[in-house]
Design an enzyme around this catalytic site. Structure first.
Site, short mmCIF file in Angstrom:
data_model
loop_
_atom_site.label_atom_id
_atom_site.label_comp_id
_atom_site.label_asym_id
_atom_site.label_seq_id
_atom_site.Cartn_x
_atom_site.Cartn_y
_atom_site.Cartn_z
N CYS A 1 0.71 4.13 7.69
CA CYS A 1 1.88 3.55 7.12
C CYS A 1 2.71 2.66 8.71
CB CYS A 1 2.54 3.55 6.21
SG CYS A 1 3.66 2.33 5.48
N GLY B 1 0.86 -1.03 0.15
CA GLY B 1 0.24 0.55 0.23
C GLY B 1 0.65 0.99 0.02
N ASP C 1 -1.90 -5.88 -0.18
CA ASP C 1 -1.91 -4.84 1.17
C ASP C 1 -3.80 -3.94 1.06
OD1 ASP C 1 -2.38 -2.97 3.54
OD2 ASP C 1 -0.37 -1.98 2.79
N HIS D 1 5.31 1.92 8.46
CA HIS D 1 7.16 2.59 8.03
C HIS D 1 7.11 3.81 8.55
CE1 HIS D 1 7.93 -0.94 6.07
NE2 HIS D 1 6.89 -0.66 5.23
#
Length: 195
Positions: free
Chosen positions: A129, A53, A92, A131
């Site tokens: 996200c 994603g 995702d 990350h």
């Protein structure tokens, strides 16, 4: 022939992935954000490919994965990616793009796109996200279970996984902030098969 309809290409790919998941051996599915990358992954010899994603958001919108990619955009992009490879595409599915009712629609759209498997995240909206730095609050276990149940009820043969499923070397957002160690806080594996 016994009169049963032959499964279509997507069903066959999903069946191959389901068989691999039950074999016990780990599947390496490199992350991609477009059809060209998926073709490279297949040509190199990997058994599956994962559409991220964050990568899709960055490549299509030039923005991080903070919930800007909607179901229509990701499903149409997944359709193009799945159509150009003969290996399973795992996608995702963010948080399912809403509540349990929306999760049902998410599963239907990804199945129609030819996706072999999805995973659902347990974050509240707007999501971030994993990350990216910053807080990522999660929904209650009851709400997430409702989403997983909706996904299972909606699917014909799509494989789905919850972000609260055991994932080697990766803590989920909910267990990262929990006082309970990750492996203890997670329920049993939640790869859902129609078998």
């Amino acid at each position: 022939m016994n009169g049963e309809a032959k499964p279509g290409p997507a069903a066959s790919v999903r069946q191959r992935l389901r068989e691999r998941l039950t074999s016990g051996a780990m599947i390496v599915a490199p992350g991609i954000y477009d059809a060209f990358g998926a073709r490279f992954v297949e040509q190199v010899g990997f058994e599956a490919v994962y559409m991220t994603g964050n990568g899709v958001s960055a490549s299509l919108l030039g923005r991080p994965d903070v919930g800007l990619v909607d179901l229509t955009l990701i499903a149409s992009h997944a359709h193009r990616v799945a159509a150009c490879v003969d290996i399973p595409l795992i996608c995702d599915a963010d948080t399912g793009y809403g509540n349990a009712v929306n999760v049902r629609r998410t599963v239907e759209e990804f199945e129609a796109a030819g996706v072999a498997a999805i995973h659902l995240e347990d974050q509240v909206a707007p999501k971030r996200c994993g990350h990216l730095p910053g807080s990522r609050p999660v929904v209650s276990m009851a709400e997430h279970v409702g989403k997983v149940e909706a996904a299972v009820a909606a699917r014909r043969d799509l494989i789905s996984s919850s972000s609260r499923a055991p994932m080697p070397r990766r803590a989920t957002d909910s267990t990262r902030r929990s006082a309970v160690p990750g492996p203890v806080a997670r329920p049993a594996p939640t790869w859902f098969s129609s078998n």
